[in-house]
Motif scaffolding. Structure first.
Motif, PDB file in Angstrom:
ATOM      1  N   MET A  87       0.828  -1.206   0.000  1.00 24.05           N
ATOM      2  CA  MET A  87       0.000   0.000   0.000  1.00 24.05           C
ATOM      3  C   MET A  87       0.862   1.255   0.000  1.00 24.05           C
ATOM      4  N   MET A  88       1.962   1.231   0.733  1.00 26.15           N
ATOM      5  CA  MET A  88       2.859   2.390   0.741  1.00 26.15           C
ATOM      6  C   MET A  88       3.521   2.583  -0.615  1.00 26.15           C
ATOM      7  N   SER A  91       0.975   4.079  -2.981  1.00 27.00           N
ATOM      8  CA  SER A  91       0.516   5.443  -2.706  1.00 27.00           C
ATOM      9  C   SER A  91       1.479   6.495  -3.244  1.00 27.00           C
ATOM     10  N   GLN A  96       0.288  13.624  -0.695  1.00 29.40           N
ATOM     11  CA  GLN A  96      -1.141  13.605  -0.985  1.00 29.40           C
ATOM     12  C   GLN A  96      -1.859  13.061   0.235  1.00 29.40           C
ATOM     13  N   PHE A  98      -3.792  10.511   0.640  1.00 25.20           N
ATOM     14  CA  PHE A  98      -3.728   9.062   0.797  1.00 25.20           C
ATOM     15  C   PHE A  98      -2.376   8.626   1.332  1.00 25.20           C
ATOM     16  N   SER A  99      -1.300   9.195   0.790  1.00 27.38           N
ATOM     17  CA  SER A  99       0.026   8.813   1.276  1.00 27.38           C
ATOM     18  C   SER A  99       0.256   9.304   2.703  1.00 27.38           C
ATOM     19  N   MET A 102      -1.523   6.850   4.926  1.00 23.52           N
ATOM     20  CA  MET A 102      -0.771   5.602   5.010  1.00 23.52           C
ATOM     21  C   MET A 102       0.394   5.738   5.986  1.00 23.52           C
ATOM     22  N   LYS A 154       9.181   4.850   4.453  1.00 22.00           N
ATOM     23  CA  LYS A 154       8.245   5.608   3.618  1.00 22.00           C
ATOM     24  C   LYS A 154       8.451   7.110   3.787  1.00 22.00           C
TER      25      LYS A 154
END
Length: 185
Positions: A87-88, A91, A96, A98-99, A102, A154
């Motif tokens: 998922m990371m 993204s 953003q 979403f990131s 996360m 991340k």
């Protein structure tokens, strides 16, 4: 003038209001092991020779089972790592919503796990498992630290960690990008 009598109810209504009679039980087929006729609503007497009671588990068996379940809890954070990493990766590294969500979840879940280590294992504690449970808790902490490391990877990929001298020192010049993208109109 009288009104006509109401029509008779449909057959399905009649069938629902009067269920079929129960079929008599055939004695040629024995009951399966563990079946008690008293629990099914039949009022038939069950002989005590047919019923078997299970002996309660010993403390060693319970400790073994508790230790297996504790290991499952300890290894649960590492089972989530592949999905979190995917998922990371999907993204992206730009800032953003979403990131950012996360990254927040990547830090929140392991931090909550680390703070709740004793609560996660208190249902498994017993006198026989004190020493063994300490090792399980250590593995749980290591797995949560590994999940935190994924969050730091991340954040570093997003460029939010201060890793160069120019991030800390005002007189240092910022590094020059290797490529520059200019949008076309």
């Amino acid at each position: 003038m009288s009104s006509p009598p109401p029509p008779p109810p449909p057959q399905w209504v009649v069938d629902l209001s009067s269920p079929p009679a129960a079929k008599p039980k055939s004695t040629a087929i024995p009951d399966p092991p563990g079946f008690s006729a008293a629990s099914t609503g039949n009022r038939k007497q069950v002989s005590s020779s047919k019923t078997t009671t299970r002996a309660p588990p010993t403390t060693e068996a319970m400790d073994t089972l508790k230790l297996k379940k504790a290991w499952e809890v300890a290894l649960a954070p590492v089972k989530q790592l592949p999905m979190t990493a995917f998922m990371m990766y999907m993204s992206g590294n730009s800032l953003q919503i979403f990131s950012i969500m996360m990254v927040l979840m990547a830090f929140k879940n392991p931090a909550m796990g680390l703070m709740g280590t004793n609560q996660a294992f208190e249902k498994f504690e017993s006198e026989g498992l004190k020493g063994k449970l300490l090792m399980v808790k250590a593995v749980y902490v290591v797995m949560n630290i590994l999940a935190l490391a994924l969050g730091f990877w991340k954040v570093n990929g997003m460029g939010l960690l201060p890793t160069t001298r120019s991030d800390w020192l005002a007189w240092e010049t910022a590094r020059e990008p290797l490529e520059v993208a200019i949008p076309a109109f």
